[in-house]
Every structure is written in structure tokens, then in C-alpha cells.
Scaffold this motif. Sequence first.
Motif, short mmCIF file in Angstrom:
data_model
loop_
_atom_site.label_atom_id
_atom_site.label_comp_id
_atom_site.label_asym_id
_atom_site.label_seq_id
_atom_site.Cartn_x
_atom_site.Cartn_y
_atom_site.Cartn_z
N ARG A 146 1.95 11.56 7.90
CA ARG A 146 0.88 11.92 8.21
C ARG A 146 -0.36 11.74 7.17
NH1 ARG A 146 -0.90 12.71 13.45
NH2 ARG A 146 1.31 13.35 13.78
N SER A 147 -1.56 11.42 7.64
CA SER A 147 -2.56 11.37 6.69
C SER A 147 -3.39 12.56 6.64
CB SER A 147 -3.60 10.41 7.14
OG SER A 147 -4.35 10.68 8.42
N GLY A 148 -4.39 12.73 5.58
CA GLY A 148 -5.19 13.99 5.38
C GLY A 148 -6.22 14.08 6.56
N ASP A 149 -6.12 13.12 7.22
CA ASP A 149 -7.37 12.96 8.24
C ASP A 149 -7.09 12.75 9.84
OD1 ASP A 149 -9.32 12.61 6.04
OD2 ASP A 149 -8.01 10.96 5.68
N GLY A 150 -5.66 13.41 10.05
CA GLY A 150 -5.24 13.47 11.53
C GLY A 150 -4.25 12.48 11.71
N PRO A 151 -4.54 10.96 11.95
CA PRO A 151 -3.22 10.01 12.29
C PRO A 151 -2.34 9.81 11.37
CG PRO A 151 -5.63 9.28 12.97
CD PRO A 151 -5.88 10.69 11.98
N GLY A 196 -3.43 15.16 -0.61
CA GLY A 196 -1.72 14.96 -1.09
C GLY A 196 -1.64 15.00 -2.41
N THR A 197 -2.74 14.17 -3.27
CA THR A 197 -2.30 13.88 -4.67
C THR A 197 -2.01 15.41 -5.30
OG1 THR A 197 -4.66 13.84 -5.06
CG2 THR A 197 -3.48 11.82 -4.57
N ARG A 198 -2.90 16.47 -4.88
CA ARG A 198 -2.73 17.56 -5.44
C ARG A 198 -1.21 18.05 -5.92
NH1 ARG A 198 -8.19 19.48 -7.01
NH2 ARG A 198 -9.23 17.77 -6.01
N VAL A 245 0.87 -1.39 0.10
CA VAL A 245 0.04 -0.09 -0.08
C VAL A 245 0.78 1.22 -0.19
CG1 VAL A 245 -1.95 1.21 1.19
CG2 VAL A 245 -1.87 -1.24 1.28
N VAL A 246 0.65 2.12 -0.89
CA VAL A 246 1.49 3.28 -1.02
C VAL A 246 1.22 4.46 -0.14
CG1 VAL A 246 2.06 5.16 -2.91
CG2 VAL A 246 2.06 2.62 -3.60
N LEU A 247 2.04 4.89 0.64
CA LEU A 247 1.53 6.03 1.36
C LEU A 247 2.34 7.40 1.09
CD1 LEU A 247 1.40 4.30 4.94
CD2 LEU A 247 -0.41 4.54 3.47
#
Lengths: 211, 211
Positions: free
Chosen positions: B59-64, B88-90, B12-14
Motif C-alpha cells: 500500500r502506498s502513502g497515497d491510496g493505491p 513510510g521512510t520514517r 524499483v524498491v517499494l
Amino acid sequence: MAQDPAIRTVAVVLFEGFTVLDAYGPIQAFSSCRWRQADGTQRRFFQTMTLGVRPGPVRSGDGPATVVDHAFDDAPPWDILVVPGGFGTRALVNDAAFLDRLGRASGRSAVTSTVCTGSALLARTGRLDGRPATSNKIAWDWVVQQGPRVRWQRRARWVDDGDMLTSSGVSAGIDMILALIARLNGRDMAVAAARNMEYVWNEDASNDPFA
Amino acid sequence: MAQDPAIRTVAVVLFEGFTVLDAYGPIQAFSSCRWRQADGTQRRFFQTMTLGVRPGPVRSGDGPATVVDHAFDDAPPWDILVVPGGFGTRALVNDAAFLDRLGRASGRSAVTSTVCTGSALLARTGRLDGRPATSNKIAWDWVVQQGPRVRWQRRARWVDDGDMLTSSGVSAGIDMILALIARLNGRDMAVAAARNMEYVWNEDASNDPFA
């Protein structure tokens, strides 16, 4: 962003062997409550932090590790507690130090919510005694043994008892949190969050396809 | 557990600002493919690792924040690649070094799958050129600009083009991965995984409630 009084803080409890969607379904639902403002920025209504025994990475039961932001006793205030389930709960129901921390964390929360076998952990703190609650169906027999004084309801997508919400397995946590969002911020916001997630919301707590 | 040839590895790409359910919906679906064996242990059929530019928390876009297990170029082999979307894709659609790594990672995968605006990233590598694909509906106009030679299909819960699968927004990734599991391991296993998740599986790729 914590300065805006309209933003509620969500604290998600993490432990070794938590089930990822139990935690991340609710996190996504809260995070999906956002509206684009006239200046193009996003307005958010919830922010999420993670709680655990100590800060740092915690390995889930599904592979990846998530970072605990704050130890239970060193965390800033929050409004809503989310307790996931997972295979890690099998050991934690006998971990008195963890259960003490969890019970006090729930006592500091305006709303406590559990997903899946997270209700077994909350039951072991005594905070569900005398109250209606539900849980995962596959682990049902084990869960109910953890809370002999809980009024367990097997057929329920989730149970809303005011300041205590408990959901059925894994994905049911999303439906429960959308219902909580509807109560706190209005149904329109819950519908918008579900659309942002492209998620078909099961709005009826009594509609449990897996009981 | 990697020794069992029946176990497939999922990478899974992060990246900073990924959407959590885009990643964790598929992770949960793969992880929910498990059966209890006669000796009481769980048999698994997929294992998940995380890939990124460098190991450590992202860091995700949703907090954690989730921990990247392996840098792209130092990872052990895998079978299935999952590319989430998110705000983050932008920035990443203009990051040539990242896109080069992503394109090579896709080239090493038996199957590449994207969720939500993850298809914008894959489109920018050129690997979707001439092929059918879909994406999130809210960001649709921006996504299609990232791949002028992609045969974009707006009305689709997901598009299965063999070794390339692309899904619609967020929750649609779960439906897509359950369909991939059905293809690889049989429909019974996908149904069992959905039941383990207490998730109502939308099995029909053409049934897109959000188009």
C-alpha cells in the motif's frame, strides 16, 4: 477517513496497459493536498480508490501492476472519476461491456476527468458528444476518430467543460487536476499541493508546449 | 524482452507508505524511451520490475497498492536501482533488516538513484558517506540527520555523483532520470522521452525552484 464531509473521494479507472503517470500524476496531486494540523497529524482533503472490471492486480503498460480495489458495480460512492490512457485503450474502444461500465461510472460522478488517450474511451461512451475536449498529441488522429461528434481542441494543455475535464498527454493530467483542485478548494491549496510535489505547475490551460 | 542486450533493467524498491510519484515518475520516464520500428512494433530501451521485502501488494502513502514482483534476495539481476521516499521512510530508517537488504541491493546496482526522502534510507545504509547528495526540501532537517557524513547539498534539483544520483522532492525524480537517460543513451532519447510524456524537462540540475 471517509467520515469527514470535507474529504472528496477520487475513483481512478484501471485496465490492462494503462499508462502509469496518467493515473499516478492525478493521484499524487490529490494526495498532496494535506496540511499539518496543530496536533501534528496531517489533514487530507481527497482520498483515492481504484476501479476496474474486477478486484485484483492489473498490469500497466510500463511494467508494474496496480491493485484494483473495487469492481465498477461494487464500489462505494465517489465524487471525481479519473480515466487514464495508454496502449490498452486500443482494444477497449471496441469493448462494449467495458464502455457501458465506464459510461455509467461517469454518470455517477460529479466530475469526470480523462488524461491522454483516456478521452478516446470516454468519447466512445458518447458522453463527450457535442462537448469540447482534448487528448494526447502523438495519438491525436486515432483519438479524434473515436468521437466524431466531439468538439476536439488540439491546442490545449487541458479543456475544462465543467463536469468534464480532458487533458493532453501524460504529464498534462497533473496540471489539469491542480486546476480542478483550485476550483474546488481554492488556488492556495493547489499551489500548496504543487509545492508539496516540488512540481512547476503550468496554470494556463491554453499554454500547450506540445501542440 | 530481456534478451536484447540494449535493454537495461530498472528495479524499483517499494515499501508501505511510499510516495507514488517518486516511483512512477522515474518508471514513466524509463518506459517512455521507445521508438516505433519500421514493422510498426515499439522498440524499448528499459524494462522495470519492483522489489520489496516479499512479493505481493504494498500500500502506498497515497491510496493505491502496487504489486512487488520480487523479494530483494530472489530477484533477477538489474542495472539501475530506484529508491522512492514517502512517509513510510520514517519507520524504515530504524529497520536494520530492511536497511541491510537495501544496502546490498545498492551494491549490486550499476547505478543507484533516490527520489525525495529515499535519500534518507540510502544514507542510513552508509553508502552515501562522504558523497554529495540532496533530498526533499520540506523534510530537509530530518533527512540530513539520517546521514551526518553525507555532503548534503540543499540547492539542487538533483545531484549526479556517477553511480549515485539523488533528487529533490517527488517531481524532481523525473528530471533526474531524464538526465540519467541522456547520459546512458544520448540526449536525443531523453528529449524524445520527455516529449512522449508531454513533460517540460528541467535539464539543469542546479535550477531548483523549491530550495
